[in-house]
Design an enzyme around this catalytic site. Structure first.
Site, PDB file in Angstrom:
ATOM      1  N   ILE A 114      -3.752   4.233   1.877  1.00  0.00           N
ATOM      2  CA  ILE A 114      -4.020   4.618   3.260  1.00  0.00           C
ATOM      3  C   ILE A 114      -5.188   5.592   3.344  1.00  0.00           C
ATOM      4  O   ILE A 114      -5.932   5.609   4.332  1.00  0.00           O
ATOM      5  CB  ILE A 114      -2.757   5.255   3.888  1.00  0.00           C
ATOM      6  CG1 ILE A 114      -1.773   4.151   4.311  1.00  0.00           C
ATOM      7  CG2 ILE A 114      -3.093   6.098   5.085  1.00  0.00           C
ATOM      8  CD1 ILE A 114      -2.267   3.296   5.451  1.00  0.00           C
ATOM      9  N   TYR A 133       0.832  -1.209   0.000  1.00  0.00           N
ATOM     10  CA  TYR A 133       0.000   0.000   0.000  1.00  0.00           C
ATOM     11  C   TYR A 133       0.862   1.253   0.000  1.00  0.00           C
ATOM     12  O   TYR A 133       2.055   1.208   0.341  1.00  0.00           O
ATOM     13  CB  TYR A 133      -0.956   0.013   1.199  1.00  0.00           C
ATOM     14  CG  TYR A 133      -0.290   0.182   2.546  1.00  0.00           C
ATOM     15  CD1 TYR A 133      -0.023   1.453   3.062  1.00  0.00           C
ATOM     16  CD2 TYR A 133       0.060  -0.923   3.323  1.00  0.00           C
ATOM     17  CE1 TYR A 133       0.581   1.616   4.306  1.00  0.00           C
ATOM     18  CE2 TYR A 133       0.655  -0.771   4.566  1.00  0.00           C
ATOM     19  CZ  TYR A 133       0.922   0.501   5.049  1.00  0.00           C
ATOM     20  OH  TYR A 133       1.532   0.655   6.272  1.00  0.00           O
ATOM     21  N   CYS A 134       0.261   2.367  -0.390  1.00  0.00           N
ATOM     22  CA  CYS A 134       0.909   3.677  -0.314  1.00  0.00           C
ATOM     23  C   CYS A 134      -0.169   4.675   0.116  1.00  0.00           C
ATOM     24  O   CYS A 134      -1.090   4.308   0.846  1.00  0.00           O
ATOM     25  CB  CYS A 134       1.558   4.057  -1.642  1.00  0.00           C
ATOM     26  SG  CYS A 134       0.395   4.217  -3.030  1.00  0.00           S
ATOM     27  N   LEU A 135      -0.064   5.916  -0.309  1.00  0.00           N
ATOM     28  CA  LEU A 135      -1.053   6.914   0.106  1.00  0.00           C
ATOM     29  C   LEU A 135      -2.389   6.702  -0.590  1.00  0.00           C
ATOM     30  O   LEU A 135      -3.438   6.653   0.058  1.00  0.00           O
ATOM     31  CB  LEU A 135      -0.535   8.322  -0.181  1.00  0.00           C
ATOM     32  CG  LEU A 135      -1.492   9.474   0.154  1.00  0.00           C
ATOM     33  CD1 LEU A 135      -1.818   9.486   1.647  1.00  0.00           C
ATOM     34  CD2 LEU A 135      -0.913  10.808  -0.288  1.00  0.00           C
TER      35      LEU A 135
END
Length: 232
Positions: free
Chosen positions: A120, A91-93
């Protein structure tokens, strides 16, 4: 000439078929928050945050490792310590960086990779829990030196909980301790002052002290025998 062209086309077809076959068993997809949460609750999985260290520190999913996708050298070094056969959840932003990372990981031998759709941001909107790195009292250099015995040889392991190579080294360090070698563990991820004083900018780093004096230093994943030989 016709035979040569035909042979060339046949060779290219075989190569393309071989490449396809190598990747055909790999599985990757973007999944929802609910699917991601259910997946990471399983045993023998890995979770990877591909954001920057600063983003990770501001709030991350529990039990997550970290490797900045935008730093190619660091990313490749850290993911090299992950298990390619175990499911990997990234995952990332918002899903962009981790989506690109998912494709790269799949192309480089990881069998099952999932990307959190919306990242996120979507996780927060669904009111799912995050952990933040807490402010920890920094160890002074004097306190660090006080940990070092003046009458024997010891190994100092400077690592971080979120560091994949550090996690890979844990069984090696456990084995050293079982053979009665002294291992002092420093969380360099939170003890940033000591890391800076020791001039450490990547984890893990192993420093050997004899009678309180540094005699050797190694960076990155090491074998049991390599570290044992330094201590003898």
């Amino acid at each position: 000439m016709k035979f040569i062209i035909t042979s060339s086309l046949l060779f290219i077809s075989i190569v393309l078929l071989s490449l396809f076959s190598c990747n055909s068993s790999a599985q990757s997809s973007a999944i929802s928050v609910a699917e991601f949460e259910k997946g990471i609750a399983q045993k023998d999985i890995q979770i990877l945050d591909v954001r920057t260290a600063e983003e990770y520190n501001s709030g991350h999913i529990a039990n997550t490792l970290q490797a900045d996708w935008n730093d190619e050298a660091v990313f490749k070094t850290r993911v090299a310590s992950l298990d390619k056969l175990k499911p990997l959840y990234t995952y990332c932003l918002s899903g962009g960086r981790s989506g690109a990372a998912m494709q790269w990981l799949t192309q480089n031998g990881f069998k099952t990779v999932y990307n959190l759709k919306g990242g996120i941001s979507a996780w927060k909107q669904a009111n799912k829990p995050l952990e933040a790195v807490k402010d920890i009292a920094q160890m002074t250099m004097q306190a660090y030196q006080n940990l070092l015995p003046l009458d024997k040889t010891v190994l100092v392991d400077v690592g971080a909980e979120w560091c994949p190579p550090c996690k890979k080294m844990k069984p090696v360090l456990d084995s050293l301790e079982k053979q009665n070698f002294t291992v002092i563990k420093i969380d360099g991820g939170s003890q940033t002052f000591i890391s800076k004083q020791l001039k450490i900018d990547a984890f893990p780093v192993f420093i050997v002290y004899k009678n309180g004096k540094e005699i050797a230093r190694k960076e990155g994943v090491q074998t049991f025998e390599a570290l044992k030989n330094l201590l003898l």
